[in-house]
Design a protein around this motif. Structure first.
Motif, short mmCIF file in Angstrom:
data_model
loop_
_atom_site.label_atom_id
_atom_site.label_comp_id
_atom_site.label_asym_id
_atom_site.label_seq_id
_atom_site.Cartn_x
_atom_site.Cartn_y
_atom_site.Cartn_z
N PRO A 130 7.71 2.85 4.85
CA PRO A 130 7.20 1.97 3.81
C PRO A 130 6.98 0.88 3.66
O PRO A 130 7.87 0.19 4.33
CB PRO A 130 8.00 2.72 2.55
N GLU A 131 6.02 0.17 3.06
CA GLU A 131 5.87 -1.31 3.09
C GLU A 131 6.86 -1.83 1.68
O GLU A 131 7.28 -3.13 1.80
CB GLU A 131 4.59 -1.70 2.25
N ALA A 132 7.26 -0.93 0.86
CA ALA A 132 8.22 -1.33 -0.19
C ALA A 132 8.78 -0.28 -0.62
O ALA A 132 8.48 1.14 -0.48
CB ALA A 132 7.23 -1.85 -1.23
N ILE A 133 10.08 -0.24 -1.20
CA ILE A 133 10.93 0.79 -1.55
C ILE A 133 11.07 0.00 -3.27
O ILE A 133 11.38 -0.98 -3.54
CB ILE A 133 12.39 0.69 -0.96
N TYR A 134 10.82 1.19 -4.07
CA TYR A 134 11.35 0.77 -5.45
C TYR A 134 12.42 1.70 -5.96
O TYR A 134 12.41 2.98 -5.53
CB TYR A 134 10.00 1.09 -6.39
N PHE A 135 13.23 0.93 -6.55
CA PHE A 135 14.57 1.64 -6.99
C PHE A 135 14.49 1.45 -8.67
O PHE A 135 14.53 0.59 -9.28
CB PHE A 135 15.74 1.16 -6.56
N GLY A 136 14.79 2.69 -9.17
CA GLY A 136 14.85 2.99 -10.67
C GLY A 136 16.44 3.19 -10.89
O GLY A 136 16.75 4.16 -10.57
N GLY A 137 17.00 1.99 -11.66
CA GLY A 137 18.34 2.41 -11.67
C GLY A 137 19.07 0.97 -12.23
O GLY A 137 18.41 -0.03 -12.57
N VAL A 138 20.52 1.07 -11.84
CA VAL A 138 21.36 -0.24 -12.18
C VAL A 138 22.05 -0.77 -11.15
O VAL A 138 21.86 -0.51 -9.95
CB VAL A 138 22.43 0.39 -13.45
N ALA A 139 22.63 -2.00 -11.30
CA ALA A 139 23.28 -2.65 -10.51
C ALA A 139 24.06 -2.22 -9.32
O ALA A 139 23.60 -2.63 -7.84
CB ALA A 139 23.79 -3.92 -10.97
N THR A 140 24.79 -1.58 -9.45
CA THR A 140 25.87 -1.15 -8.66
C THR A 140 25.16 -0.29 -7.38
O THR A 140 25.33 -0.77 -6.21
CB THR A 140 26.74 0.02 -8.99
N GLU A 141 24.48 0.58 -7.77
CA GLU A 141 23.58 1.50 -6.64
C GLU A 141 22.49 0.59 -6.18
O GLU A 141 22.46 0.69 -4.71
CB GLU A 141 22.91 2.74 -7.37
N LYS A 143 0.67 -1.20 -0.02
CA LYS A 143 -0.02 -0.05 0.06
C LYS A 143 0.81 1.08 -0.14
O LYS A 143 0.50 2.40 -0.67
CB LYS A 143 -0.95 0.02 1.26
N THR A 144 1.97 1.19 0.66
CA THR A 144 2.85 2.50 0.81
C THR A 144 4.13 2.15 0.09
O THR A 144 4.80 1.06 0.37
CB THR A 144 2.96 2.90 2.08
N ILE A 145 4.67 3.08 -0.82
CA ILE A 145 5.90 2.84 -1.45
C ILE A 145 6.83 4.16 -1.37
O ILE A 145 6.23 5.31 -1.73
CB ILE A 145 5.43 2.45 -3.11
N ALA A 146 8.13 4.02 -1.01
CA ALA A 146 9.11 4.82 -1.15
C ALA A 146 9.95 4.60 -2.51
O ALA A 146 10.21 3.75 -2.98
CB ALA A 146 10.06 4.98 -0.11
N LEU A 161 10.23 -4.62 1.44
CA LEU A 161 10.25 -5.29 0.22
C LEU A 161 11.29 -4.33 -0.64
O LEU A 161 10.94 -3.06 -0.23
CB LEU A 161 8.86 -5.53 -0.59
N PHE A 162 11.97 -4.59 -1.22
CA PHE A 162 12.90 -3.79 -2.15
C PHE A 162 12.76 -4.42 -3.65
O PHE A 162 13.19 -5.57 -3.89
CB PHE A 162 14.43 -3.83 -1.87
N ILE A 163 12.09 -3.67 -4.38
CA ILE A 163 11.66 -3.99 -5.74
C ILE A 163 12.68 -3.29 -6.64
O ILE A 163 12.72 -1.86 -6.52
CB ILE A 163 10.23 -4.05 -6.12
N SER A 164 13.01 -3.48 -7.92
CA SER A 164 13.72 -2.77 -8.84
C SER A 164 13.40 -3.33 -10.27
O SER A 164 12.57 -4.11 -10.81
CB SER A 164 15.22 -2.81 -8.77
#
Lengths: 307, 392, 383
Positions: free
Chosen positions: B221-232, B166-169, B248-251
């Motif tokens: 948050p219930e999940a973090i979404y990261f838009g980017g590449v592997a290193t970071e 429900k909540t995402i950073a 949860l960590f989603i990418s």
């Protein structure tokens, strides 16, 4: 901001700041004594990390256990020596031939050699373009106090930096050679006339500063678990900025400047919404402001131009 | 004096003439251009693409199923727009080339696509996924891989509907790639009823995210979404572990590489990422491709996207053949023929292009990191239960 | 006259050979032969070389005119080849940048490690104005130079207070700040995506993005930009030459050598410094604007620190404060690596090595700045 978050951020800032300080000390030392700004210093930092990676690999193959104290000490010594050697080579082949050339040329050549060093590491290390995982040299457990998690690497970095900077301060303030260094920084010609071997002072200064920079690279690898061929550029800029904020040529100013920069960055990230996007901009603007309004740095003395 | 000078000059001229004379050759095979990152950060992927494309062409020439023989002209786009533009012009300048395929980096593709269009050169985009690549709806521009927006719509829906987030950073790395992914994911999640509680940018090459993560941790948050590449992503995951954060960590597909697992080390487990395509072994033509690639004995592996280049080459060759049946083989007729491709059997499945130039076959697979490897979610031993990753 | 004509034609032919030879080994061979020939000529026929140098120095007008005439025929000699025209266009743009930076750093002695920022500002000005506001390119281009100049003055303000090493830091920071702003001000700059589909300019009803058809030969559309860039390079060269040889240019030299002394002689340092920054930035902005219209696509990542370094290495190679040096340096460092695409991964290393070697062994560059000798009334030949 709750107390726990505040304390956590405080620790984050301290860890970051002390690393900037260690790099800044090199910049300030070179400028104070040799009057050069060594843009290759960030690459020494980077190479320090890569030397640690390679040496630890060799030592583990030779029978040291990963995560043990002897391994860590051995790697630390190797990095110190390697940093010193790189410093001596830089003095001999880059800084010395440029003596007497305009400042701008000396600055540009350190910039040039920094590119060569960075690219060389990228090309020579296998798969060097990608980040390299850094081994966990010291296997320590996290400490938890209340809701605050303290990374052991952070404590290790802070303690180690304090020892190294203390050692440097001791050399400069208390030993005979330190007196030579101070004398050369104050007035090169006068020092020469007093029979001080200025050439030797230069070499030792570059070796000392570079050794500290290389150790900062080692600590960077320990804290983040990753090293990359291009990590020297950011280190150069931040370290140089910290040295400038503290007043170029002032060792204690550099330490204060490093800590200040570290705290400032963390403050921007934690207080301003989407502050992490503006982290670099804010710290650079503050550096520029500082240069314009206090060109000699916060702790610098007012300088008059020699005619 | 002058005589000497002229003599040296004459010598020089002769040498050069001889060299140029030897180089000139004419061939009557049909040329196809390949453009991809053969140097720079994505060189490994690019070389994998190139080898796979070469394999397809070799096989076609050997099988004799086409009337013409084909030849691949390879240029390097360096993975960046400026080099790509030069490279594209190199292909356009070569009058023998009737079609081009390739590109891995969206930035490079976005820069070259208008140029190919301007010179009516057909370009089949192989592995660049920016949605805007086909935005111009040019008849020359077609894409075989699924665009990024499809992946993110899928991911946003799955996170909210299947996993109950429900909540995402949001975090993005401020690159074209990362930002687009994060924005599209956010849109999809919002549409399905989730709230975005914060959005932060980081810089590529930055190492210290502890301050940012401490801040996000306080937001809970219930999940973090990261838009980017592997290193970071790997650094974020490590530092999340340091801070005892277990949401949860989603990418996106950019982090699916061994680099991520190597750098994140023991903290890699439980990382979720969505990817375009499907594991090669689960695709219709995957096994056969794997086998023939091994037999061709290339020095480099085909990497993650090689089969897309193999498919691209086959689509282009079939289209050239079709265009030849109908009339003259020109850039324009080949462009039309590529776009008309229907139910063409590829490794990835039956390929048909829609009027925008996108492949109607959409393939998206969620992955999860397990034991230092990326495992497709449908085969994994861990899964998301109650917004946490647990063992099955 | 004959000497100049002959040598320039030789250079022209050599360049064409360089373009048409495909094999990198053969290219290396030709390059080596060329260097050997030059060294041989310098050693054995020193007088001839001196003669030529003097002929060039005395007849700058003729040199320029012949060069321009030859350059105009280049697209035809290249058979309208899109790729090589593009490479040439890049070289010309870099030459304009190098001239601008050289004015700041070479002539006025103010180091600038953030020059890419001015190029970016110019590129974005043209991009935004033509794409979003629908303003004509021909109006947007001078505005690009103007905006870059304004930023040059803004950067110049702290530069009044600091110099040398500090200026290096300020300019690096400036470059990074501009790049970060381009990334973060998404509404205007398109953020990380950059600006796509920037329209090609039209000239007297002709779309410059379309191929040039002559009936007997069709030139790719790069030829349009080639002529435009060439014209602007010629104007830039003349302007920079005029500025350099004016009292203002002399004052900048004096300031570079000893600021305090220059000040004591009553020079208005503030004005000169800001002017030097504004002029240097102006040409950066112009070349950026041309870049945007030519490539039709710009993104912040194209204008990073490495671009600043590349332009710096061009002026170091050519010789600081040398106008022909800046042009030659730009052409060499753009064209030469094109033939060695296979060694692309070593390109940046190559730039670094060039900087180090030049500063260690050839501090004045390939075409050193010639110190002015004032002999206004002595007629030719007397010397």
């Amino acid at each position: 901001m709750s107390g726990e978050v505040f304390f956590q951020q405080f620790l984050n800032a301290l860890g970051l700041g002390i690393m900037y300080a260690l790099i800044a000390v090199g910049f300030t030392l070179f400028f104070g004594v040799i009057e050069v700004v060594n843009f290759a210093h960030g690459e020494v930092f980077m190479m320090g990390a890569f030397v640690a990676l390679i040496v630890s690999g060799i030592l583990v193959a030779a029978g040291f256990t990963m995560g043990s104290l002897p391994l860590f000490v051995a790697v630390l010594v190797a990095v110190l020596i390697a940093g010193g050697i790189i410093g001596v080579l830089l003095e001999k082949f880059i800084v010395r031939p440029m003596r007497g050339a305009p400042d701008i040329m000396t600055l540009l050549i350190t910039l040039g050699i920094s590119i060569v060093m960075r690219e060389a590491v990228m090309l020579l290390v296998p798969n060097g373009r990608n980040p390299q995982p850094f081994p966990n040299l010291m296997d320590l457990d996290s400490i938890q106090i209340g809701g605050v998690l303290i990374k052991p690497e952070a404590i290790l970095s802070i303690v180690l930096s304090a020892i190294l900077i203390g050692g440097l301060a001791y050399i400069i303030e208390k030993t005979t050679f330190g007196r030579y260094i101070r004398a050369t920084a104050q007035d090169r010609e006068a020092a020469m006339m007093m029979g001080i071997n200025v050439k030797k002072v230069f070499i030792v200064t570059l070796a000392l500063g570079s050794a500290l920079g290389a150790v900062a690279g080692l600590m960077n690898g320990l804290s983040y678990g990753i090293i990359k061929f291009d990590m020297g550029f950011a280190a150069s800029i931040k370290g140089f900025a910290a040295a400038v904020v503290g007043g170029l040529g002032n060792v204690y100013g550099a330490i204060a400047g490093g800590l200040l920069l570290g705290f400032l960055e963390i403050l921007v990230v934690s207080v301003i919404p989407d502050g992490s996007s503006y982290q670099d901009i804010v710290s650079f603007i503050i550096v520029i402001m500082c240069l314009v309004f206090r060109p000699a740095g916060i702790f610098g003395e007012r300088a008059y131009e020699k005619v | 004096m002058k005589k000497k000078f002229l003599f040296v000059l004459a010598m020089l001229t002769t040498v050069v003439m001889l060299v140029t004379g030897c180089g000139a050759k004419k061939s009557d095979t049909i040329k196809i251009g390949f453009i991809g990152p053969l140097t720079g950060g994505n060189a490994a992927t690019g070389i994998g693409l190139k080898n796979s494309a070469e394999l397809a062409i070799r096989e076609a020439n050997a099988s004799g199923k086409y009337k013409h023989k084909f030849e691949l002209v390879v240029v390097d786009d360096g993975g960046n727009p400026s080099t790509a533009v030069s490279a594209a012009n190199k292909l356009i300048a070569n009058k023998d080339i009737v079609a081009v395929f390739g590109h891995f980096n969206s930035g490079a593709a976005l820069a070259t696509v208008p140029i190919f269009h301007k010179n009516s050169m057909p370009i089949l985009v192989t592995a660049a996924i920016h949605p805007d690549i086909t935005k111009g709806k040019y008849k020359e521009v077609t894409r075989i891989m699924t665009a990024a927006n499809v992946q993110n719509e899928f991911a946003g829906k799955m996170a909210v509907k299947d996993w109950g987030i429900k909540t995402i950073a949001l975090i993005n790395d401020k690159t074209d790639y990362g930002k687009t992914n994060a924005d599209q994911f956010a849109d999809a999640a919002k549409q399905n009823g989730a709230t975005i509680i914060s959005e932060d940018g980081i810089s590529v090459g930055q190492q210290d995210f502890s301050a940012l993560l401490t801040k996000i941790k306080a937001e809970n948050p219930e999940a973090i979404y990261f838009g980017g590449v592997a290193t970071e992503a790997a650094l974020l995951k490590r530092q999340m572990a340091d801070l005892n954060m277990n949401c949860l960590f989603i990418s996106d597909s950019g982090i699916i590489s061994d680099t991520f697992n190597k750098i994140a080390g023991s903290s890699a487990a439980g990382m979720i990422a969505f990817n375009i395509g499907k594991p090669l072994e689960d695709l219709p033509g995957g096994k056969a491709f794997e086998k023939s690639y091994a037999e061709a004995k290339f020095a480099e592996p085909h990497e993650a996207y090689g089969h897309f280049a193999y498919d691209s080459a086959n689509v282009v060759m079939a289209a050239i053949e079709k265009a030849g049946e109908k009339g003259a083989i020109t850039r324009s007729s080949v462009a039309t023929a590529i776009r008309a491709t229907k139910d063409f059997p590829c490794i990835i499945g039956k390929t048909t292009f829609d009027e925008r130039g996108e492949n109607t076959l959409k393939l998206i697979t969620p992955y999860i990191s397990e034991g230092g490897k990326w495992v497709p979610y449908y085969k994994a031993t861990t899964q998301v239960v109650n917004k946490k990753v647990v063992k099955k | 006259m004959i000497k100049i004509l002959l040598t320039e034609i030789i250079g022209y032919i050599l360049f064409l050979f360089f373009v048409y030879v495909e094999d990198p080994i053969a290219v290396a061979g030709v390059m080596a032969a060329f260097i050997v020939a030059v060294v041989f000529l310098k050693k054995k026929c020193g007088e001839l070389v001196k003669d030529l140098e003097k002929a060039y120095a005395d007849n700058l007008g003729q040199v320029g005119i012949i060069a321009v005439v030859l350059a105009v025929t280049m697209p035809f000699s290249l058979m309208g080849d899109a790729y090589w025209l593009q490479v040439l266009n890049f070289s010309i743009l870099y030459a304009i940048m190098a001239l601008g930076l050289n004015f700041m750093t070479g002539r006025a002695g103010m180091i600038c490690l953030g020059y890419a920022a001015f190029i970016a500002i110019g590129a974005y000005t043209v991009g935004i104005l033509t794409l979003k506001a629908g303003i004509s390119f021909w109006l947007a281009l001078p505005l690009a130079g103007l905006f870059a100049s304004i930023f040059g003055v803004i950067l110049g303000l702290p530069a009044l207070r600091v110099k040398g090493h500090y200026l290096a830091l300020v300019t690096i920071a400036f470059g990074l700040i501009v790049q970060q702003l381009l990334l973060n001000l998404e509404n205007i700059t398109g953020g990380t995506n950059g600006l796509i589909n920037i329209p090609s300019p039209h000239f007297m009803g002709i779309d410059m993005g379309a191929n040039l058809d002559f009936g007997f030969m069709s030139l790719s559309y790069q030829a349009n930009f080639y002529y435009l860039c060439l014209l602007i390079l010629a104007i830039t060269t003349i302007l920079i030459y005029r500025f350099s040889n004016s009292l203002f240019g002399l004052a900048l030299n004096a300031m570079r050598e000893d600021q305090l002394a220059a000040q004591c002689y009553g020079m208005n340092i503030t004005r000169y410094k800001l002017l030097a920054f504004a002029i240097g930035a102006f040409f950066g902005g112009i070349s950026g604007g041309l870049y945007a219209a030519m490539i039709n696509f710009i993104a912040p990542e194209n204008f990073g620190y490495s671009m600043s370094i590349l332009v710096i290495s061009m002026i170091i190679l050519g010789g600081l404060d040398s106008i022909p040096g800046a042009i030659i340096g730009a052409f060499f460092l753009t064209i030469f690596p094109e033939k060695f695409r296979a060694f692309e991964d070593y390109r940046v290393m190559f730039y670094g090595i060039i900087i180090v070697l030049c500063l260690l062994f050839m501090r004045e560059g390939l075409l050193p700045f010639k110190h002015r000798i004032f002999k206004p009334s002595i007629p030719k030949g007397e010397n």
